[in-house]
Design a protein around this motif. Structure first.
Motif, short mmCIF file in Angstrom:
data_model
loop_
_atom_site.label_atom_id
_atom_site.label_comp_id
_atom_site.label_asym_id
_atom_site.label_seq_id
_atom_site.Cartn_x
_atom_site.Cartn_y
_atom_site.Cartn_z
N THR A 1 0.82 -1.21 0.00
CA THR A 1 0.00 0.00 0.00
C THR A 1 0.86 1.26 0.00
N HIS A 2 2.13 1.14 0.39
CA HIS A 2 3.04 2.28 0.40
C HIS A 2 3.85 2.38 -0.89
N GLY A 3 3.61 1.46 -1.83
CA GLY A 3 4.31 1.50 -3.11
C GLY A 3 5.63 0.76 -3.15
N ASP A 4 5.95 0.03 -2.08
CA ASP A 4 7.18 -0.76 -2.05
C ASP A 4 6.93 -2.12 -2.66
N LEU A 5 8.01 -2.77 -3.11
CA LEU A 5 7.88 -4.12 -3.64
C LEU A 5 7.51 -5.09 -2.53
N ARG A 6 6.59 -6.00 -2.82
CA ARG A 6 6.25 -7.04 -1.86
C ARG A 6 7.39 -8.06 -1.83
N PRO A 7 8.12 -8.15 -0.73
CA PRO A 7 9.31 -9.01 -0.70
C PRO A 7 9.01 -10.49 -0.92
N GLU A 8 7.83 -10.95 -0.54
CA GLU A 8 7.51 -12.36 -0.69
C GLU A 8 7.32 -12.76 -2.15
N LEU A 9 7.14 -11.78 -3.05
CA LEU A 9 6.96 -12.09 -4.46
C LEU A 9 8.28 -12.31 -5.20
N ALA A 10 9.38 -11.77 -4.69
CA ALA A 10 10.66 -11.88 -5.39
C ALA A 10 11.04 -13.33 -5.72
N PRO A 11 10.95 -14.28 -4.77
CA PRO A 11 11.33 -15.65 -5.12
C PRO A 11 10.36 -16.33 -6.08
N VAL A 12 9.20 -15.74 -6.28
CA VAL A 12 8.25 -16.26 -7.25
C VAL A 12 8.52 -15.65 -8.63
N LEU A 13 8.78 -14.36 -8.66
CA LEU A 13 9.02 -13.66 -9.92
C LEU A 13 10.36 -14.03 -10.55
N GLU A 14 11.39 -14.18 -9.73
CA GLU A 14 12.74 -14.41 -10.25
C GLU A 14 12.82 -15.59 -11.22
N PRO A 15 12.33 -16.77 -10.87
CA PRO A 15 12.47 -17.88 -11.83
C PRO A 15 11.64 -17.66 -13.10
N LEU A 16 10.44 -17.08 -12.95
CA LEU A 16 9.59 -16.86 -14.12
C LEU A 16 10.23 -15.87 -15.09
N LEU A 17 10.73 -14.77 -14.56
CA LEU A 17 11.32 -13.74 -15.41
C LEU A 17 12.68 -14.15 -15.94
N ALA A 18 13.45 -14.89 -15.16
CA ALA A 18 14.74 -15.38 -15.63
C ALA A 18 14.56 -16.37 -16.78
N ALA A 19 13.45 -17.10 -16.78
CA ALA A 19 13.15 -18.05 -17.86
C ALA A 19 12.61 -17.32 -19.09
N ARG A 20 12.49 -16.00 -19.00
CA ARG A 20 11.97 -15.15 -20.07
C ARG A 20 10.52 -15.50 -20.43
N MET A 21 9.76 -15.80 -19.39
CA MET A 21 8.33 -16.02 -19.60
C MET A 21 7.70 -14.72 -20.09
N ASP A 22 6.78 -14.83 -21.02
CA ASP A 22 6.08 -13.65 -21.51
C ASP A 22 5.47 -12.92 -20.31
N PRO A 23 5.74 -11.63 -20.15
CA PRO A 23 5.26 -10.91 -18.97
C PRO A 23 3.74 -10.94 -18.81
N TRP A 24 3.00 -10.92 -19.91
CA TRP A 24 1.54 -10.98 -19.82
C TRP A 24 1.09 -12.34 -19.30
N LYS A 25 1.77 -13.40 -19.72
CA LYS A 25 1.43 -14.75 -19.23
C LYS A 25 1.80 -14.89 -17.76
N ALA A 26 2.94 -14.31 -17.37
CA ALA A 26 3.33 -14.35 -15.96
C ALA A 26 2.30 -13.62 -15.11
N TRP A 27 1.86 -12.46 -15.58
CA TRP A 27 0.84 -11.67 -14.86
C TRP A 27 -0.42 -12.51 -14.71
N ALA A 28 -0.84 -13.14 -15.78
CA ALA A 28 -2.06 -13.96 -15.72
C ALA A 28 -1.89 -15.11 -14.73
#
Length: 97
Positions: free
Chosen positions: A28-55
């Motif tokens: 709510t303060h605009g900071d990154l949610r720290p618990e999402l980093a370990p979820v996002l890192e593998p998806l984005l490192a694998a170059r998953m389409d960002p729209w598919k990752a969002w979905a």
């Protein structure tokens, strides 16, 4: 924020010539949610389409018994399962490349 995107800690998508940061990743303060980093890192490192990752992150996921990943990762009882599901999904994305 730009640095976080480059480090695979922030999902950014291109829309109509703009860069969009989906709000579910932020507190709510605009900071990154720290618990999402370990979820996002593998998806984005694998170059998953960002729209598919969002979905995947914001809709019920079969690998999680129908839970929504971005919500389930906030619960200590399901966080590890979400991280594991993200790694498995990233492996499939990388294998398809």
């Amino acid at each position: 924020m730009h640095k976080a995107g480059g480090e695979h800690r922030l999902l950014v998508v291109a829309a109509d010539g703009r860069t969009v940061v989906p709000g579910f990743q932020l507190t709510t303060h605009g900071d990154l949610r720290p618990e999402l980093a370990p979820v996002l890192e593998p998806l984005l490192a694998a170059r998953m389409d960002p729209w598919k990752a969002w979905a995947w992150l914001t809709q019920p996921a079969g690998l999680l018994g129908g839970q929504v990943p971005e919500q389930a990762v906030a619960d200590p009882e399901t966080a590890e399962l979400v991280r594991h599901a993200a790694v498995r999904l990233a492996e499939r994305v990388a294998a398809d490349r």
